[in-house]
Design a protein around this motif. Sequence first.
Motif, short mmCIF file in Angstrom:
data_model
loop_
_atom_site.label_atom_id
_atom_site.label_comp_id
_atom_site.label_asym_id
_atom_site.label_seq_id
_atom_site.Cartn_x
_atom_site.Cartn_y
_atom_site.Cartn_z
N GLY A 1 69.68 59.45 16.04
CA GLY A 1 68.89 60.53 17.50
C GLY A 1 68.35 60.96 16.78
N ASN A 2 67.31 61.56 16.21
CA ASN A 2 66.10 62.13 16.07
C ASN A 2 65.21 62.33 17.07
OD1 ASN A 2 64.59 60.52 14.27
ND2 ASN A 2 65.02 61.50 12.46
N HIS A 3 64.41 62.52 16.62
CA HIS A 3 63.10 62.14 17.76
C HIS A 3 62.55 61.30 17.53
CE1 HIS A 3 63.08 66.68 18.67
NE2 HIS A 3 62.57 66.91 17.42
N SER A 4 62.49 60.29 15.90
CA SER A 4 62.05 58.97 16.23
C SER A 4 62.81 58.14 16.56
CB SER A 4 61.74 58.60 14.44
OG SER A 4 61.67 59.45 13.70
N LYS A 5 64.28 57.60 16.66
CA LYS A 5 64.64 57.17 17.65
C LYS A 5 64.64 57.53 18.83
CE LYS A 5 68.88 55.51 18.45
NZ LYS A 5 69.75 55.80 20.04
N ASN A 6 64.71 58.85 19.93
CA ASN A 6 64.24 59.24 21.51
C ASN A 6 62.95 58.45 21.69
OD1 ASN A 6 66.96 60.28 20.92
ND2 ASN A 6 65.86 62.02 20.62
N MET A 7 61.84 58.94 20.44
CA MET A 7 60.58 58.13 20.51
C MET A 7 60.32 56.37 20.66
SD MET A 7 57.76 59.81 21.76
CE MET A 7 56.60 58.65 21.96
N ILE A 8 61.28 55.60 20.45
CA ILE A 8 61.19 54.41 20.30
C ILE A 8 61.97 54.17 22.05
CG2 ILE A 8 63.30 52.50 19.77
CD1 ILE A 8 62.45 53.62 17.23
N GLU A 9 62.96 54.68 22.69
CA GLU A 9 63.57 54.73 23.84
C GLU A 9 62.69 54.76 24.66
OE1 GLU A 9 66.42 53.05 24.52
OE2 GLU A 9 67.16 52.95 22.76
N ALA A 10 61.98 55.91 24.48
CA ALA A 10 60.95 56.36 25.90
C ALA A 10 59.75 55.94 26.02
CB ALA A 10 61.29 58.19 26.04
N THR A 11 58.81 55.45 24.68
CA THR A 11 57.59 55.63 24.82
C THR A 11 57.06 54.40 25.61
OG1 THR A 11 56.13 54.72 22.87
CG2 THR A 11 57.86 53.64 22.96
N THR A 12 55.67 54.26 26.44
CA THR A 12 55.36 53.22 27.34
C THR A 12 54.03 52.86 26.57
OG1 THR A 12 54.25 54.37 28.20
CG2 THR A 12 55.89 53.86 28.97
N LYS A 13 53.86 53.22 24.91
CA LYS A 13 52.58 53.31 24.19
C LYS A 13 53.12 52.26 22.62
CE LYS A 13 49.29 54.52 26.91
NZ LYS A 13 48.04 52.92 27.21
N PRO A 14 52.78 51.46 21.87
CA PRO A 14 53.27 51.18 20.45
C PRO A 14 53.45 52.20 20.00
CG PRO A 14 51.36 49.88 21.18
CD PRO A 14 51.40 51.33 22.39
N LEU A 15 54.23 52.03 19.24
CA LEU A 15 55.27 53.32 18.63
C LEU A 15 54.74 52.58 17.12
CD1 LEU A 15 55.37 56.16 18.49
CD2 LEU A 15 57.90 54.94 18.48
N MET A 16 54.37 54.26 16.00
CA MET A 16 53.96 53.44 14.61
C MET A 16 54.83 54.48 13.90
SD MET A 16 50.82 52.56 12.07
CE MET A 16 50.42 51.35 12.41
N LEU A 17 55.65 54.25 13.26
CA LEU A 17 57.08 54.84 12.13
C LEU A 17 56.10 54.89 11.10
CD1 LEU A 17 60.16 54.73 14.30
CD2 LEU A 17 58.91 56.14 14.69
N ILE A 18 56.09 56.37 10.70
CA ILE A 18 55.70 56.13 9.13
C ILE A 18 56.72 56.73 8.53
CG2 ILE A 18 53.64 57.21 7.42
CD1 ILE A 18 53.10 54.65 9.59
N SER A 19 57.56 56.43 7.22
CA SER A 19 58.69 56.98 6.91
C SER A 19 57.92 57.38 5.68
CB SER A 19 59.92 56.20 5.79
OG SER A 19 58.89 55.58 4.69
N PRO A 20 58.87 58.69 4.63
CA PRO A 20 58.23 59.69 3.29
C PRO A 20 57.49 59.33 2.63
CG PRO A 20 59.99 60.64 4.53
CD PRO A 20 59.87 59.13 5.31
N GLU A 21 58.20 57.05 2.70
CA GLU A 21 57.79 56.53 1.07
C GLU A 21 56.62 55.53 1.75
OE1 GLU A 21 60.64 57.01 2.23
OE2 GLU A 21 62.26 58.05 0.91
N THR A 22 56.16 55.93 2.67
CA THR A 22 55.02 55.04 3.38
C THR A 22 53.88 55.30 2.18
OG1 THR A 22 55.55 54.13 5.08
CG2 THR A 22 53.47 54.24 5.11
#
Length: 285
Positions: A128-149
Motif C-alpha cells: 500500500g505504499n506510494h509505488s502501488k498507489n502510482m500503479i493504480e493512478a498513473t496515466t503514463k508508463p511507470l518504471m519502478l526501480i528496486s534498490p537491487e536494480t
Amino acid sequence: MKTLLVATDFSANARHAAEYGYNLAKQIKANIVLCNAVIVPAEMPQSGTIVWPMDDLELLLLDSTTGLENLKSDLEMAAHPNGFKPEITLKNESGIVTDVVESYVESHPVDLVVMGTHGEGMSSFLLGNHSKNMIEATTKPLMLISPETRFVPLKKIAFATDFTDPKNDVESLFHLIPFAKTLGAQVLLTHIYDGETIPEALKETIANFMTEVSNKANYPHIYYRSVRNSQVEAGLSWLCEHGQVDMLVMVHRPHSFIHRLLKSSHSEKMAGRLDIPLLVFPSVK
C-alpha cells in the motif's frame, strides 16, 4: 521518449531510482523533471482537524526545493563529462505523490514516470505504499526501480501478456516499440500458461496477435516465447532470472493477471527477487 519525470522523497531508494533515471535519460537522450510531493501533516487522515500553519508549509517547500537542487547537483556532478547531458528541471508541490505527479503530467509533456520502491526488493510496494498507489493512478508508463536494480543498457525487454485483451496489449506494445528502437533492444513477448499444452483457441489468438504485430510494428526484433508454469509470478520470475531479460513490462488492468499478481502472496516472493526494472503501462482507454 523526450522527458522523464523522476519522483523522489529523498530516501536512499528514491535517490537510487533518480540515478537510474538519469543514466537512462543519458542513454535515450531525454530530459528529466525531478519531482517531490511535500506531504502536509494536516492532509493526512490521522491528522484530524489540525490546521497546518502557512509559515511551516513554506518551510517544508523550501526544504524540498533545497533537496531537489542538491539532488540535481549530485546527478550532474556524477555524470561523465562526455556525451549527452540531460537538462534537469525541478518541481515540488504540497499534496500526495499521485496527485502531484498526475497534475504535472496532465499539463506538461511527460513520456515516462520513474520512481523507486521501498524496503527489501520490491515486495513492500504491495503493502500500500506510494509505488502501488502510482500503479493504480498513473496515466503514463511507470518504471519502478528496486534498490537491487543496477543500471545496464537495456537490450532485451520482456512484454508479459495473457492475451485476454489483445487489442489493449497491441496498443501498449506499439507505445513500447519506439522506446525499444531507441535502445536497440529486442522485445520478447511472453505468455505464462498452465497445463500440458496451450489450448487451440489461444494458439489462434496468439498467431493473430503476432501477425498484426508483424504487419504493423515495422520492427524486426520482436519475438515470442511461452513459459509453462502453474503460477504466473513464478513463470515470470524464472524468465527474468534465466532469460537474460533486462526489463519486464506489464499492462495494468483491474482484475487482470497483473492485478492477481499484485494481490497474491507469491508475487511478494517474485518482486523481492526482481532486480530489473518493472515498466507498467496503464490500460489504454
